[in-house]
Design a protein around this motif. Sequence first.
Motif, PDB file in Angstrom:
ATOM      1  N   SER A 292     -26.781 -21.581   7.092  1.00 17.67           N
ATOM      2  CA  SER A 292     -27.669 -20.539   8.596  1.00 17.67           C
ATOM      3  C   SER A 292     -26.397 -20.412   9.447  1.00 17.67           C
ATOM      4  O   SER A 292     -26.290 -21.559   9.621  1.00 17.67           O
ATOM      5  CB  SER A 292     -29.208 -20.350   8.642  1.00 17.67           C
ATOM      6  N   GLY A 293     -26.330 -19.485   9.850  1.00 17.65           N
ATOM      7  CA  GLY A 293     -25.744 -19.457  11.128  1.00 17.65           C
ATOM      8  C   GLY A 293     -25.240 -17.657  11.579  1.00 17.65           C
ATOM      9  O   GLY A 293     -25.064 -17.203  10.715  1.00 17.65           O
ATOM     10  N   LYS A 294     -24.865 -17.494  12.367  1.00 15.79           N
ATOM     11  CA  LYS A 294     -24.565 -16.925  13.096  1.00 15.79           C
ATOM     12  C   LYS A 294     -23.084 -16.087  12.466  1.00 15.79           C
ATOM     13  O   LYS A 294     -22.116 -16.905  12.475  1.00 15.79           O
ATOM     14  CB  LYS A 294     -24.656 -16.522  14.701  1.00 15.79           C
ATOM     15  N   GLY A 295     -23.457 -14.863  12.057  1.00 19.01           N
ATOM     16  CA  GLY A 295     -22.229 -13.999  11.506  1.00 19.01           C
ATOM     17  C   GLY A 295     -21.831 -14.501   9.836  1.00 19.01           C
ATOM     18  O   GLY A 295     -20.907 -14.389   8.960  1.00 19.01           O
ATOM     19  N   TYR A 296     -23.005 -15.199   9.184  1.00 19.40           N
ATOM     20  CA  TYR A 296     -22.552 -16.298   7.797  1.00 19.40           C
ATOM     21  C   TYR A 296     -22.877 -14.921   6.483  1.00 19.40           C
ATOM     22  O   TYR A 296     -23.870 -13.906   7.235  1.00 19.40           O
ATOM     23  CB  TYR A 296     -23.498 -17.050   7.331  1.00 19.40           C
ATOM     24  N   ARG A 297     -22.077 -14.357   5.880  1.00 16.28           N
ATOM     25  CA  ARG A 297     -21.509 -13.683   4.929  1.00 16.28           C
ATOM     26  C   ARG A 297     -21.997 -14.425   3.247  1.00 16.28           C
ATOM     27  O   ARG A 297     -21.314 -15.030   3.086  1.00 16.28           O
ATOM     28  CB  ARG A 297     -21.229 -12.445   4.811  1.00 16.28           C
ATOM     29  N   PRO A 298     -22.854 -14.183   2.540  1.00 12.93           N
ATOM     30  CA  PRO A 298     -23.004 -14.629   0.947  1.00 12.93           C
ATOM     31  C   PRO A 298     -21.699 -14.241   0.431  1.00 12.93           C
ATOM     32  O   PRO A 298     -21.398 -13.527   0.742  1.00 12.93           O
ATOM     33  CB  PRO A 298     -24.604 -14.511   0.629  1.00 12.93           C
ATOM     34  N   TYR A 299     -21.537 -15.225  -0.344  1.00 13.82           N
ATOM     35  CA  TYR A 299     -20.056 -15.018  -1.447  1.00 13.82           C
ATOM     36  C   TYR A 299     -21.002 -13.699  -2.399  1.00 13.82           C
ATOM     37  O   TYR A 299     -21.530 -13.727  -2.842  1.00 13.82           O
ATOM     38  CB  TYR A 299     -20.095 -15.717  -2.228  1.00 13.82           C
ATOM     39  N   GLN A 300     -19.298 -12.622  -2.432  1.00 10.44           N
ATOM     40  CA  GLN A 300     -20.324 -10.837  -3.349  1.00 10.44           C
ATOM     41  C   GLN A 300     -18.919 -10.318  -4.307  1.00 10.44           C
ATOM     42  O   GLN A 300     -19.409 -10.255  -4.506  1.00 10.44           O
ATOM     43  CB  GLN A 300     -20.374  -9.652  -2.344  1.00 10.44           C
ATOM     44  N   GLY A 301     -18.358 -11.906  -4.310  1.00 10.92           N
ATOM     45  CA  GLY A 301     -17.148 -11.894  -5.758  1.00 10.92           C
ATOM     46  C   GLY A 301     -15.679 -11.132  -5.366  1.00 10.92           C
ATOM     47  O   GLY A 301     -15.581 -10.880  -4.023  1.00 10.92           O
ATOM     48  N   LYS A 302     -14.964 -11.153  -5.800  1.00 11.85           N
ATOM     49  CA  LYS A 302     -13.974 -10.525  -5.877  1.00 11.85           C
ATOM     50  C   LYS A 302     -13.729  -9.136  -5.510  1.00 11.85           C
ATOM     51  O   LYS A 302     -14.515  -8.986  -6.364  1.00 11.85           O
ATOM     52  CB  LYS A 302     -12.852 -11.050  -6.463  1.00 11.85           C
ATOM     53  N   ARG A 303     -13.934  -8.212  -4.380  1.00  8.96           N
ATOM     54  CA  ARG A 303     -14.005  -7.089  -4.165  1.00  8.96           C
ATOM     55  C   ARG A 303     -12.989  -6.541  -5.587  1.00  8.96           C
ATOM     56  O   ARG A 303     -11.722  -6.796  -6.423  1.00  8.96           O
ATOM     57  CB  ARG A 303     -13.274  -6.470  -3.155  1.00  8.96           C
ATOM     58  N   PRO A 304     -13.252  -5.607  -5.754  1.00 11.26           N
ATOM     59  CA  PRO A 304     -12.410  -4.367  -6.748  1.00 11.26           C
ATOM     60  C   PRO A 304     -11.181  -3.671  -6.625  1.00 11.26           C
ATOM     61  O   PRO A 304     -11.011  -3.472  -5.169  1.00 11.26           O
ATOM     62  CB  PRO A 304     -13.607  -3.547  -7.511  1.00 11.26           C
ATOM     63  N   MET A 305     -10.246  -3.568  -7.101  1.00  8.17           N
ATOM     64  CA  MET A 305      -9.331  -3.072  -6.607  1.00  8.17           C
ATOM     65  C   MET A 305      -9.200  -0.987  -6.152  1.00  8.17           C
ATOM     66  O   MET A 305      -9.551  -0.832  -7.634  1.00  8.17           O
ATOM     67  CB  MET A 305      -8.088  -3.444  -7.843  1.00  8.17           C
ATOM     68  N   GLY A 306      -9.194  -0.540  -5.159  1.00  5.78           N
ATOM     69  CA  GLY A 306      -8.670   0.494  -5.028  1.00  5.78           C
ATOM     70  C   GLY A 306      -8.219   1.097  -6.492  1.00  5.78           C
ATOM     71  O   GLY A 306      -6.654   0.463  -6.527  1.00  5.78           O
ATOM     72  N   TRP A 307      -8.650   2.730  -6.270  1.00  9.20           N
ATOM     73  CA  TRP A 307      -7.248   3.338  -7.516  1.00  9.20           C
ATOM     74  C   TRP A 307      -5.622   3.827  -6.670  1.00  9.20           C
ATOM     75  O   TRP A 307      -4.656   3.626  -7.415  1.00  9.20           O
ATOM     76  CB  TRP A 307      -8.235   4.747  -7.195  1.00  9.20           C
ATOM     77  N   GLY A 308      -5.967   3.721  -5.278  1.00  8.32           N
ATOM     78  CA  GLY A 308      -4.747   3.630  -4.343  1.00  8.32           C
ATOM     79  C   GLY A 308      -3.946   2.646  -4.697  1.00  8.32           C
ATOM     80  O   GLY A 308      -2.776   3.000  -5.165  1.00  8.32           O
ATOM     81  N   ARG A 309      -4.522   1.229  -4.446  1.00 10.79           N
ATOM     82  CA  ARG A 309      -3.258   0.543  -4.913  1.00 10.79           C
ATOM     83  C   ARG A 309      -3.032   0.147  -6.984  1.00 10.79           C
ATOM     84  O   ARG A 309      -1.916  -0.158  -7.108  1.00 10.79           O
ATOM     85  CB  ARG A 309      -4.692  -0.859  -5.074  1.00 10.79           C
ATOM     86  N   LYS A 310      -4.297   0.420  -7.399  1.00 10.89           N
ATOM     87  CA  LYS A 310      -3.864   0.452  -9.176  1.00 10.89           C
ATOM     88  C   LYS A 310      -3.245   1.532  -9.586  1.00 10.89           C
ATOM     89  O   LYS A 310      -1.593   1.709 -10.324  1.00 10.89           O
ATOM     90  CB  LYS A 310      -4.795   1.461  -9.687  1.00 10.89           C
ATOM     91  N   LEU A 311      -2.630   2.735  -8.693  1.00  9.14           N
ATOM     92  CA  LEU A 311      -1.426   3.796  -8.946  1.00  9.14           C
ATOM     93  C   LEU A 311       0.277   3.468  -8.523  1.00  9.14           C
ATOM     94  O   LEU A 311       0.863   3.739  -9.389  1.00  9.14           O
ATOM     95  CB  LEU A 311      -2.015   5.250  -8.160  1.00  9.14           C
ATOM     96  N   LEU A 312       0.368   2.352  -7.404  1.00  9.14           N
ATOM     97  CA  LEU A 312       0.911   2.042  -6.729  1.00  9.14           C
ATOM     98  C   LEU A 312       1.787   1.011  -7.898  1.00  9.14           C
ATOM     99  O   LEU A 312       2.518   0.839  -8.097  1.00  9.14           O
ATOM    100  CB  LEU A 312       0.997   1.222  -5.009  1.00  9.14           C
ATOM    101  N   ILE A 313       0.777  -0.049  -8.011  1.00 10.36           N
ATOM    102  CA  ILE A 313       0.864  -0.427  -9.150  1.00 10.36           C
ATOM    103  C   ILE A 313       1.550  -0.317 -10.190  1.00 10.36           C
ATOM    104  O   ILE A 313       2.801  -1.028 -11.504  1.00 10.36           O
ATOM    105  CB  ILE A 313       0.402  -1.716  -9.621  1.00 10.36           C
ATOM    106  N   ALA A 314       0.658   1.163 -10.982  1.00 16.54           N
ATOM    107  CA  ALA A 314       1.645   1.199 -12.323  1.00 16.54           C
ATOM    108  C   ALA A 314       2.704   2.048 -11.593  1.00 16.54           C
ATOM    109  O   ALA A 314       3.568   2.139 -12.895  1.00 16.54           O
ATOM    110  CB  ALA A 314       0.408   2.597 -12.494  1.00 16.54           C
ATOM    111  N   LEU A 315       2.491   3.014 -10.974  1.00 16.17           N
ATOM    112  CA  LEU A 315       4.158   3.520 -10.399  1.00 16.17           C
ATOM    113  C   LEU A 315       5.368   2.149 -10.149  1.00 16.17           C
ATOM    114  O   LEU A 315       6.178   2.551 -10.772  1.00 16.17           O
ATOM    115  CB  LEU A 315       4.090   4.025  -9.057  1.00 16.17           C
ATOM    116  N   LEU A 316       5.130   1.491  -9.243  1.00  9.24           N
ATOM    117  CA  LEU A 316       6.135   0.475  -9.849  1.00  9.24           C
ATOM    118  C   LEU A 316       6.685  -0.272 -10.914  1.00  9.24           C
ATOM    119  O   LEU A 316       7.581  -0.495 -11.220  1.00  9.24           O
ATOM    120  CB  LEU A 316       5.552  -0.075  -8.386  1.00  9.24           C
ATOM    121  N   GLY A 317       5.620  -0.404 -11.634  1.00 11.32           N
ATOM    122  CA  GLY A 317       6.175  -0.978 -12.694  1.00 11.32           C
ATOM    123  C   GLY A 317       6.530   0.250 -14.003  1.00 11.32           C
ATOM    124  O   GLY A 317       7.782  -0.396 -14.488  1.00 11.32           O
TER     125      GLY A 317
END
Length: 216
Positions: free
Chosen positions: A2-27
């Motif tokens: 326990s401790g102030k400011g502690y957040r439990p690990y919630q796994g890798k955050r999903p990639m947003g649509w904006g970032r997916k679109l940018l990667i596709a465009l660069l590809g």
Amino acid sequence: MSGKGYRPYQGKRPMGWGRKLLIALLGLILAGALAFGTLLGIVLAGGHDELYGQPSVMLILGCQLKEDGPSDLLRDRLDEALAYLADHPDMTVVVSGGQGPNEPDTEARGMADYLMAHGVPEGQILLEDRSHNTNQNLAYSRAVLERAGVDWEGKLLVVSNGFHLARVRMLAQRQGMGTVSTLAAPSSDLAARLQMYIREPQALVKSFLLDREFAA
């Protein structure tokens, strides 16, 4: 734990649509650049003289004709042809090119006039004045030669600027003309040369997909 400011690990955050679109465009941009680079490599590699045996028939491909005569690119082709004809003066010469909307006459007529002004006899020149693209240049010139009774098979030398020749060889094969000799003219106009090196890879794709053998 326990401790102030502690957040439990919630796994890798999903990639947003904006970032997916940018990667596709660069590809897509990268794939396009690689494809263009490959095609430009083919164009550059094809820009050389390629002579088989002893050609007896010369075909000069048309380019823009201006009010005061051949454009720089067309003059380059004609001057290269004249240099070769100086050592091979008995060749039959076909000049190939119709009249565009901004041209004072057919390219074939302008080319013939230029050659005759530089000493080529009129009786040595055949005009093909209907064509408006490279595929037609080849097909219609073949018909002109056959109507004139000229034996051209295995004896044809095609003259154009170096950037044009990879496409010329491909289309000659497709037209059933076999392996033709080619003579690479320089491109003395830097701006025109750079423009053609951008245009020609695209034209190579268009010709590969759309230009087919046809009866002239």
